[in-house]
Design a protein around this motif. Structure first.
Motif, PDB file in Angstrom:
ATOM      1  N   LEU A   1       0.816  -1.207   0.000  1.00  0.00           N
ATOM      2  CA  LEU A   1       0.000   0.000   0.000  1.00  0.00           C
ATOM      3  C   LEU A   1       0.859   1.271   0.000  1.00  0.00           C
ATOM      4  O   LEU A   1       0.397   2.330  -0.421  1.00  0.00           O
ATOM      5  CB  LEU A   1      -0.932   0.018   1.215  1.00  0.00           C
ATOM      6  CG  LEU A   1      -2.111  -0.952   1.152  1.00  0.00           C
ATOM      7  CD1 LEU A   1      -2.840  -0.969   2.485  1.00  0.00           C
ATOM      8  CD2 LEU A   1      -3.057  -0.552   0.033  1.00  0.00           C
ATOM      9  N   LEU A   2       2.094   1.173   0.459  1.00  0.00           N
ATOM     10  CA  LEU A   2       2.967   2.337   0.483  1.00  0.00           C
ATOM     11  C   LEU A   2       3.512   2.704  -0.897  1.00  0.00           C
ATOM     12  O   LEU A   2       3.891   3.848  -1.122  1.00  0.00           O
ATOM     13  CB  LEU A   2       4.137   2.108   1.432  1.00  0.00           C
ATOM     14  CG  LEU A   2       3.842   2.261   2.914  1.00  0.00           C
ATOM     15  CD1 LEU A   2       5.095   1.980   3.717  1.00  0.00           C
ATOM     16  CD2 LEU A   2       3.345   3.652   3.218  1.00  0.00           C
ATOM     17  N   VAL A   3       3.537   1.761  -1.809  1.00  0.00           N
ATOM     18  CA  VAL A   3       4.110   2.021  -3.136  1.00  0.00           C
ATOM     19  C   VAL A   3       3.373   3.159  -3.843  1.00  0.00           C
ATOM     20  O   VAL A   3       4.005   4.114  -4.295  1.00  0.00           O
ATOM     21  CB  VAL A   3       4.142   0.725  -3.975  1.00  0.00           C
ATOM     22  CG1 VAL A   3       4.528   1.010  -5.415  1.00  0.00           C
ATOM     23  CG2 VAL A   3       5.088  -0.278  -3.349  1.00  0.00           C
ATOM     24  N   PRO A   4       2.040   3.134  -3.968  1.00  0.00           N
ATOM     25  CA  PRO A   4       1.373   4.261  -4.649  1.00  0.00           C
ATOM     26  C   PRO A   4       1.523   5.585  -3.892  1.00  0.00           C
ATOM     27  O   PRO A   4       1.544   6.643  -4.506  1.00  0.00           O
ATOM     28  CB  PRO A   4      -0.096   3.855  -4.720  1.00  0.00           C
ATOM     29  CG  PRO A   4      -0.226   2.553  -4.067  1.00  0.00           C
ATOM     30  CD  PRO A   4       1.106   2.079  -3.636  1.00  0.00           C
ATOM     31  N   VAL A   5       1.658   5.521  -2.578  1.00  0.00           N
ATOM     32  CA  VAL A   5       1.845   6.748  -1.803  1.00  0.00           C
ATOM     33  C   VAL A   5       3.158   7.416  -2.201  1.00  0.00           C
ATOM     34  O   VAL A   5       3.211   8.629  -2.427  1.00  0.00           O
ATOM     35  CB  VAL A   5       1.818   6.442  -0.292  1.00  0.00           C
ATOM     36  CG1 VAL A   5       2.212   7.653   0.513  1.00  0.00           C
ATOM     37  CG2 VAL A   5       0.456   5.927   0.125  1.00  0.00           C
ATOM     38  N   PHE A   6       4.224   6.635  -2.311  1.00  0.00           N
ATOM     39  CA  PHE A   6       5.508   7.204  -2.709  1.00  0.00           C
ATOM     40  C   PHE A   6       5.477   7.712  -4.142  1.00  0.00           C
ATOM     41  O   PHE A   6       6.090   8.728  -4.456  1.00  0.00           O
ATOM     42  CB  PHE A   6       6.630   6.176  -2.531  1.00  0.00           C
ATOM     43  CG  PHE A   6       7.015   5.971  -1.095  1.00  0.00           C
ATOM     44  CD1 PHE A   6       7.459   7.031  -0.329  1.00  0.00           C
ATOM     45  CD2 PHE A   6       6.913   4.727  -0.500  1.00  0.00           C
ATOM     46  CE1 PHE A   6       7.819   6.862   1.002  1.00  0.00           C
ATOM     47  CE2 PHE A   6       7.263   4.540   0.828  1.00  0.00           C
ATOM     48  CZ  PHE A   6       7.712   5.610   1.584  1.00  0.00           C
ATOM     49  N   VAL A   7       4.752   7.014  -5.010  1.00  0.00           N
ATOM     50  CA  VAL A   7       4.652   7.468  -6.401  1.00  0.00           C
ATOM     51  C   VAL A   7       3.946   8.820  -6.454  1.00  0.00           C
ATOM     52  O   VAL A   7       4.391   9.739  -7.155  1.00  0.00           O
ATOM     53  CB  VAL A   7       3.912   6.411  -7.254  1.00  0.00           C
ATOM     54  CG1 VAL A   7       3.581   6.955  -8.623  1.00  0.00           C
ATOM     55  CG2 VAL A   7       4.742   5.154  -7.358  1.00  0.00           C
ATOM     56  N   VAL A   8       2.867   8.975  -5.710  1.00  0.00           N
ATOM     57  CA  VAL A   8       2.136  10.252  -5.698  1.00  0.00           C
ATOM     58  C   VAL A   8       3.007  11.354  -5.103  1.00  0.00           C
ATOM     59  O   VAL A   8       3.006  12.491  -5.586  1.00  0.00           O
ATOM     60  CB  VAL A   8       0.809  10.090  -4.920  1.00  0.00           C
ATOM     61  CG1 VAL A   8       0.162  11.432  -4.649  1.00  0.00           C
ATOM     62  CG2 VAL A   8      -0.128   9.177  -5.667  1.00  0.00           C
ATOM     63  N   MET A   9       3.776  11.033  -4.064  1.00  0.00           N
ATOM     64  CA  MET A   9       4.661  12.032  -3.473  1.00  0.00           C
ATOM     65  C   MET A   9       5.722  12.479  -4.477  1.00  0.00           C
ATOM     66  O   MET A   9       6.021  13.676  -4.583  1.00  0.00           O
ATOM     67  CB  MET A   9       5.327  11.471  -2.212  1.00  0.00           C
ATOM     68  CG  MET A   9       4.411  11.384  -1.015  1.00  0.00           C
ATOM     69  SD  MET A   9       5.130  10.540   0.396  1.00  0.00           S
ATOM     70  CE  MET A   9       6.548  11.541   0.724  1.00  0.00           C
ATOM     71  N   LEU A  10       6.296  11.547  -5.211  1.00  0.00           N
ATOM     72  CA  LEU A  10       7.290  11.911  -6.216  1.00  0.00           C
ATOM     73  C   LEU A  10       6.697  12.808  -7.293  1.00  0.00           C
ATOM     74  O   LEU A  10       7.304  13.803  -7.699  1.00  0.00           O
ATOM     75  CB  LEU A  10       7.874  10.647  -6.859  1.00  0.00           C
ATOM     76  CG  LEU A  10       8.899   9.887  -6.021  1.00  0.00           C
ATOM     77  CD1 LEU A  10       9.269   8.575  -6.696  1.00  0.00           C
ATOM     78  CD2 LEU A  10      10.133  10.740  -5.825  1.00  0.00           C
ATOM     79  N   ILE A  11       5.497  12.470  -7.749  1.00  0.00           N
ATOM     80  CA  ILE A  11       4.843  13.291  -8.774  1.00  0.00           C
ATOM     81  C   ILE A  11       4.568  14.689  -8.226  1.00  0.00           C
ATOM     82  O   ILE A  11       4.786  15.696  -8.901  1.00  0.00           O
ATOM     83  CB  ILE A  11       3.552  12.609  -9.249  1.00  0.00           C
ATOM     84  CG1 ILE A  11       3.890  11.340 -10.029  1.00  0.00           C
ATOM     85  CG2 ILE A  11       2.720  13.547 -10.112  1.00  0.00           C
ATOM     86  CD1 ILE A  11       2.701  10.487 -10.363  1.00  0.00           C
ATOM     87  N   ALA A  12       4.112  14.766  -6.985  1.00  0.00           N
ATOM     88  CA  ALA A  12       3.799  16.072  -6.389  1.00  0.00           C
ATOM     89  C   ALA A  12       5.056  16.918  -6.257  1.00  0.00           C
ATOM     90  O   ALA A  12       5.050  18.115  -6.566  1.00  0.00           O
ATOM     91  CB  ALA A  12       3.136  15.872  -5.036  1.00  0.00           C
ATOM     92  N   PHE A  13       6.156  16.333  -5.809  1.00  0.00           N
ATOM     93  CA  PHE A  13       7.375  17.108  -5.630  1.00  0.00           C
ATOM     94  C   PHE A  13       7.957  17.566  -6.963  1.00  0.00           C
ATOM     95  O   PHE A  13       8.451  18.686  -7.073  1.00  0.00           O
ATOM     96  CB  PHE A  13       8.421  16.308  -4.858  1.00  0.00           C
ATOM     97  CG  PHE A  13       8.102  16.163  -3.397  1.00  0.00           C
ATOM     98  CD1 PHE A  13       7.669  17.246  -2.658  1.00  0.00           C
ATOM     99  CD2 PHE A  13       8.234  14.940  -2.759  1.00  0.00           C
ATOM    100  CE1 PHE A  13       7.370  17.123  -1.310  1.00  0.00           C
ATOM    101  CE2 PHE A  13       7.941  14.807  -1.415  1.00  0.00           C
ATOM    102  CZ  PHE A  13       7.511  15.899  -0.683  1.00  0.00           C
ATOM    103  N   THR A  14       7.903  16.699  -7.976  1.00  0.00           N
ATOM    104  CA  THR A  14       8.481  17.098  -9.264  1.00  0.00           C
ATOM    105  C   THR A  14       7.651  18.198  -9.913  1.00  0.00           C
ATOM    106  O   THR A  14       8.208  19.149 -10.462  1.00  0.00           O
ATOM    107  CB  THR A  14       8.598  15.899 -10.209  1.00  0.00           C
ATOM    108  OG1 THR A  14       7.327  15.264 -10.318  1.00  0.00           O
ATOM    109  CG2 THR A  14       9.613  14.905  -9.708  1.00  0.00           C
ATOM    110  N   THR A  15       6.327  18.104  -9.855  1.00  0.00           N
ATOM    111  CA  THR A  15       5.512  19.158 -10.465  1.00  0.00           C
ATOM    112  C   THR A  15       5.624  20.445  -9.664  1.00  0.00           C
ATOM    113  O   THR A  15       5.642  21.527 -10.239  1.00  0.00           O
ATOM    114  CB  THR A  15       4.042  18.729 -10.559  1.00  0.00           C
ATOM    115  OG1 THR A  15       3.586  18.338  -9.270  1.00  0.00           O
ATOM    116  CG2 THR A  15       3.867  17.583 -11.528  1.00  0.00           C
TER     117      THR A  15
END
Length: 60
Positions: free
Chosen positions: A14-28
């Motif tokens: 369940l943590l995998v999509p959380v980290f993916v969303v965090m990465l997308i948020a930080f890059t944008t």
């Protein structure tokens, strides 16, 4: 493949999509902040040159 996933904790899965969303948020967010900095620099240089021209006209 499924046997390997059954041995992994569901919490970690369940943590995998959380980290993916965090990465997308930080890059944008970084891209947007970079664009705002460039716009702010462009506006201040234009404003300062306009202010300098106005000051020259008033002082002459």
């Amino acid at each position: 493949m499924m046997k390997k996933l059954t041995n992994v904790s569901p919490f970690l899965l369940l943590l995998v999509p959380v980290f993916v969303v965090m990465l997308i948020a930080f890059t944008t967010n970084g891209n947007i902040a970079g664009n705002e900095d460039n716009l702010a620099k462009a506006n201040t240089s234009a404003n300062s040159s306009t202010i300098a021209k106005a000051a020259n006209v008033i002082l002459k």
